[in-house]
Design a protein around this motif. Sequence first.
Motif, mmCIF file in Angstrom:
data_model
loop_
_atom_site.group_PDB
_atom_site.id
_atom_site.type_symbol
_atom_site.label_atom_id
_atom_site.label_comp_id
_atom_site.label_asym_id
_atom_site.label_seq_id
_atom_site.Cartn_x
_atom_site.Cartn_y
_atom_site.Cartn_z
ATOM 1 N N ILE A 144 -17.133 48.608 34.776
ATOM 2 C CA ILE A 144 -16.156 48.435 35.852
ATOM 3 C C ILE A 144 -15.925 46.962 36.173
ATOM 4 C CG2 ILE A 144 -15.702 48.892 38.295
ATOM 5 C CD1 ILE A 144 -17.128 51.536 37.988
ATOM 6 N N THR A 145 -16.997 46.171 36.164
ATOM 7 C CA THR A 145 -16.907 44.781 36.611
ATOM 8 C C THR A 145 -16.717 43.775 35.481
ATOM 9 O OG1 THR A 145 -19.338 44.547 36.536
ATOM 10 C CG2 THR A 145 -18.338 45.295 38.612
ATOM 11 N N ARG A 146 -16.476 44.210 34.270
ATOM 12 C CA ARG A 146 -16.419 43.268 33.149
ATOM 13 C C ARG A 146 -15.225 42.318 33.267
ATOM 14 N NH1 ARG A 146 -14.415 48.078 31.183
ATOM 15 N NH2 ARG A 146 -12.451 47.987 29.995
ATOM 16 N N LYS A 147 -14.144 42.749 33.942
ATOM 17 C CA LYS A 147 -12.967 41.897 34.054
ATOM 18 C C LYS A 147 -12.806 41.271 35.439
ATOM 19 C CE LYS A 147 -10.268 44.360 30.537
ATOM 20 N NZ LYS A 147 -8.994 45.066 30.249
ATOM 21 N N LEU A 148 -13.764 41.485 36.316
ATOM 22 C CA LEU A 148 -13.663 40.947 37.671
ATOM 23 C C LEU A 148 -14.144 39.506 37.715
ATOM 24 C CD1 LEU A 148 -14.995 43.878 39.907
ATOM 25 C CD2 LEU A 148 -12.635 43.251 39.465
#
Length: 312
Positions: free
Chosen positions: A63-67
Motif C-alpha cells: 500500500i505504501t510503496r508509492k507514498l
Amino acid sequence: MNQELEKIEKAVEKSSFWNEIKAFLNQHYDFSDKISISVKDVLIIITVIFVTTLVLRFVLKVITRKLPEDDKGKFNVVFGYFRWLIYLLILLMTLHAVGVDVTAVFAASAALMIGIGLALQTLFQDIISGVFILVDQTVHVGDIIEIDGKVGRVEEIKLRTTRAVTIDNKVLIIPNHLYLENSLYNWTQNGADTRESVDVGVAYGSDVQLVKKLLIEAASSISSVLDKDDIAVRFTNFGDSSLDFKVVFTIADSFNANAIRSEVRFEIDRLFRENNISIPFPQRDIHIIQKPDQSVSLRLEQSEFNTNLSKD
C-alpha cells in the motif's frame, strides 16, 4: 519401501519420547469452566499470529510503496491501530477454531465495538478519509481545492483534517470526511495554469467588432495573463437589454484569480470609456395607463436603458 516406513512410524508412535511429546502438547490448562487451553493450542495461536504479522507487513509494504516518506509515517500510525484490531479478531477466531468457548468474549467485544463506533463515528470517518487521501493521492500539499463552496491552498494534510489557507489569508480547517460527502474540485491537479473569464454587457447598437477588439486588448495588457494569442472573446447572448460578451484568458496563479479578473475589469472600463462603448445598468420604465371614466393603474417594467414617462 512403504512397509518399512510404516514400521518406522509405528515404532516412533510406540516410543516413550513421542508419547511424552504428545502428552505435553495435549496438556490442558483450565482458566474457567468454559475456557481450557492446551499447549498445542498455544503453539497454533503463536503460528497464526506470526503468519498474520507477515501478511500485514506485506500488505503495508504494497500500500505504501508509492507514498512520500511523510505520508508513510502518517499511514503507519493509522495502520498500527487497525493492526491491533486485526490481531484481536484473529486471536478470537483461532481460539474458537481450537475449541475454546469465546461466545461471551465475542458478545462483549461486539457490544463494545458498537458503542465505540457510535460514539466516534465522525472521527472514524475523518481518519478513513485521511487514509484514502494519502493512498490515492487525490490532494497534495500546494494544491488549490474547492469544497463545499470554500477555496483554499492546501498547507498540510493530517489524518483527521486538512489545513488550507484561503484567498483572504484565513486558515481553513477541513474535516476529511467532507471529501466523502461533497464534490471536490482540484484546481491545480492538471497543472498550475487555469482558464479564467470576465463577463460584460454592452448597449444594443454598439460596434461588436470594436467590443471584441477592446476586450482582447484589455486582457492582453495585464501582465499576469499568459499566452496573449490564446485570449478569446465569446458573444454569449442577446440579453434582455444588453449584448453579452465573455473574454477568456489563461493565468498561472489561479489562487489570485479574483485580483487578476479585477484588473481586467478596470482595463475594460477604461477602454470602453475612451471608445464611447456604453455598459447598461438596471433602470425601471413606468407606464401610466388611464382609460376614460376609470381609475389610473400603474405598471412597472424592468429595463436597463432609459426612464420614460408616458401616458396612453
